[in-house]
Motif scaffolding. Structure first.
Motif, PDB file in Angstrom:
ATOM      1  N   ILE A 165       0.844  -1.194   0.000  1.00  0.00           N
ATOM      2  CA  ILE A 165       0.000   0.000   0.000  1.00  0.00           C
ATOM      3  C   ILE A 165       0.879   1.243   0.000  1.00  0.00           C
ATOM      4  O   ILE A 165       1.764   1.385   0.855  1.00  0.00           O
ATOM      5  CB  ILE A 165      -0.931   0.003   1.227  1.00  0.00           C
ATOM      6  CG1 ILE A 165      -1.865  -1.213   1.158  1.00  0.00           C
ATOM      7  CG2 ILE A 165      -1.736   1.293   1.300  1.00  0.00           C
ATOM      8  CD1 ILE A 165      -2.750  -1.362   2.369  1.00  0.00           C
ATOM      9  N   LYS A 166       0.636   2.134  -0.961  1.00  0.00           N
ATOM     10  CA  LYS A 166       1.416   3.377  -1.021  1.00  0.00           C
ATOM     11  C   LYS A 166       0.975   4.310   0.096  1.00  0.00           C
ATOM     12  O   LYS A 166      -0.203   4.639   0.218  1.00  0.00           O
ATOM     13  CB  LYS A 166       1.243   4.055  -2.379  1.00  0.00           C
ATOM     14  CG  LYS A 166       2.102   5.311  -2.529  1.00  0.00           C
ATOM     15  CD  LYS A 166       2.149   5.810  -3.962  1.00  0.00           C
ATOM     16  CE  LYS A 166       0.844   6.421  -4.391  1.00  0.00           C
ATOM     17  NZ  LYS A 166       0.948   7.081  -5.719  1.00  0.00           N
ATOM     18  N   VAL A 167       1.949   4.743   0.901  1.00  0.00           N
ATOM     19  CA  VAL A 167       1.636   5.602   2.041  1.00  0.00           C
ATOM     20  C   VAL A 167       2.213   7.004   1.890  1.00  0.00           C
ATOM     21  O   VAL A 167       1.757   7.940   2.552  1.00  0.00           O
ATOM     22  CB  VAL A 167       2.137   4.970   3.353  1.00  0.00           C
ATOM     23  CG1 VAL A 167       1.440   3.641   3.605  1.00  0.00           C
ATOM     24  CG2 VAL A 167       3.651   4.770   3.331  1.00  0.00           C
ATOM     25  N   ALA A 168       3.234   7.162   1.028  1.00  0.00           N
ATOM     26  CA  ALA A 168       3.852   8.487   0.877  1.00  0.00           C
ATOM     27  C   ALA A 168       4.626   8.555  -0.430  1.00  0.00           C
ATOM     28  O   ALA A 168       4.972   7.530  -1.034  1.00  0.00           O
ATOM     29  CB  ALA A 168       4.782   8.791   2.054  1.00  0.00           C
ATOM     30  N   ARG A 169       4.896   9.784  -0.858  1.00  0.00           N
ATOM     31  CA  ARG A 169       5.790  10.050  -1.990  1.00  0.00           C
ATOM     32  C   ARG A 169       6.777  11.126  -1.548  1.00  0.00           C
ATOM     33  O   ARG A 169       6.373  12.140  -0.968  1.00  0.00           O
ATOM     34  CB  ARG A 169       5.006  10.482  -3.223  1.00  0.00           C
ATOM     35  CG  ARG A 169       5.881  10.901  -4.397  1.00  0.00           C
ATOM     36  CD  ARG A 169       5.092  11.020  -5.686  1.00  0.00           C
ATOM     37  NE  ARG A 169       4.718   9.697  -6.197  1.00  0.00           N
ATOM     38  CZ  ARG A 169       4.125   9.504  -7.375  1.00  0.00           C
ATOM     39  NH1 ARG A 169       3.829  10.544  -8.152  1.00  0.00           N
ATOM     40  NH2 ARG A 169       3.819   8.280  -7.776  1.00  0.00           N
ATOM     41  N   VAL A 170       8.057  10.891  -1.828  1.00  0.00           N
ATOM     42  CA  VAL A 170       9.120  11.784  -1.349  1.00  0.00           C
ATOM     43  C   VAL A 170       9.968  12.250  -2.524  1.00  0.00           C
ATOM     44  O   VAL A 170      10.393  11.447  -3.368  1.00  0.00           O
ATOM     45  CB  VAL A 170      10.020  11.067  -0.319  1.00  0.00           C
ATOM     46  CG1 VAL A 170      11.118  12.011   0.166  1.00  0.00           C
ATOM     47  CG2 VAL A 170       9.195  10.564   0.865  1.00  0.00           C
TER      48      VAL A 170
END
Length: 240
Positions: free
Chosen positions: A97-102
């Motif tokens: 599950i994608k939780v963040a993008r940095v």
């Protein structure tokens, strides 16, 4: 904490396959059972039954062709059920599950300082925030809490619980790490009492396998990375 339940079109299709497999198995078993027993073998047996006031059953030989057909249907039903279990096991254990993008870039003319854009997502994949921070260090690091469930719950579709709790900077030189305080940015209120309680009682809980912290870090190289929560922890992968 987020506790996603991974149920989508693949799971619906697998459920239908399982229903078909169980239906075939029951239908075949009932068909074979019905063909193998009868009431009387002929008029003579029926006459004896009336004469002596008793009923008896007999075994009728199952034709070879019907026996082979029944065996094929049983194997087909078992194959469908086995395939359903294998595919659902794979989906349950590999659902990330994608939780963040940095997106982190070094600040020009400033040593050990980076600009970090952090986008957060909820468990349904919807963006919840987009913030940019100045962070001391060479690497960015995201940390979070993980509540891991037993494998059989993952197979049923329950994903490990997760919560991002902080972002911080990290110096590649340990000497700088000792002499300089890195930037620490709390996320989502940091660690909460619920996680601490579960962590203390995880060893006696039948539905919690472990509760622990997890983190991933990468150098500020100007590239964009997605941070995902697997069944066991956090990891980052480049956006393609």
């Amino acid at each position: 904490m987020n506790f996603p339940v991974v149920v989508g079109l693949p799971q619906v299709i697998l459920f239908l396959l399982a229903v078909v497999g169980i239906g075939l198995l029951i239908s075949t078993a009932m068909g074979i059972s019905g063909r193998r027993s009868g009431r009387y073998r002929g008029d003579e047996d029926e006459e004896d039954a009336r004469k002596f006031g008793r009923h008896h059953r007999y075994r009728r030989r199952l034709p070879i062709g019907r026996g082979i057909l029944g065996l094929v249907l049983v194997l087909l039903a078992l194959s469908l059920l086995w395939l359903t279990l294998l595919v659902q096991t794979y989906l349950g254990l590999t659902s990330d599950i994608k939780v963040a993008r940095v997106h982190a870039t070094p600040v020009a003319n400033a040593d050990h300082l980076m600009s970090v854009e952090l986008i957060l997502y909820n468990q349904n994949g919807h963006q919840t925030s987009d913030q940019t921070y100045l962070v001391k260090g060479d690497d960015w690091r995201l940390e979070g809490d993980i509540i891991k469930f037993p494998t059989w719950l993952n197979i049923l579709g329950l994903h490990s619980g997760y919560k991002l709790t902080r972002m911080e900077g990290r110096y590649e030189d340990p000497n700088l790490e000792r002499s300089n305080l890195p930037t620490v940015i709390p996320l989502n209120g940091g660690d909460d009492n619920f996680f601490k309680t579960v962590q203390e009682q995880a060893w006696v809980s039948p539905v919690v396998e472990a509760a622990y912290g997890s983190g991933t870090f990468l150098r500020a190289d100007g590239k964009t990375y997605d941070v995902l929560a697997s069944q066991t922890g956090l990891f980052a992968e480049p956006v393609k």
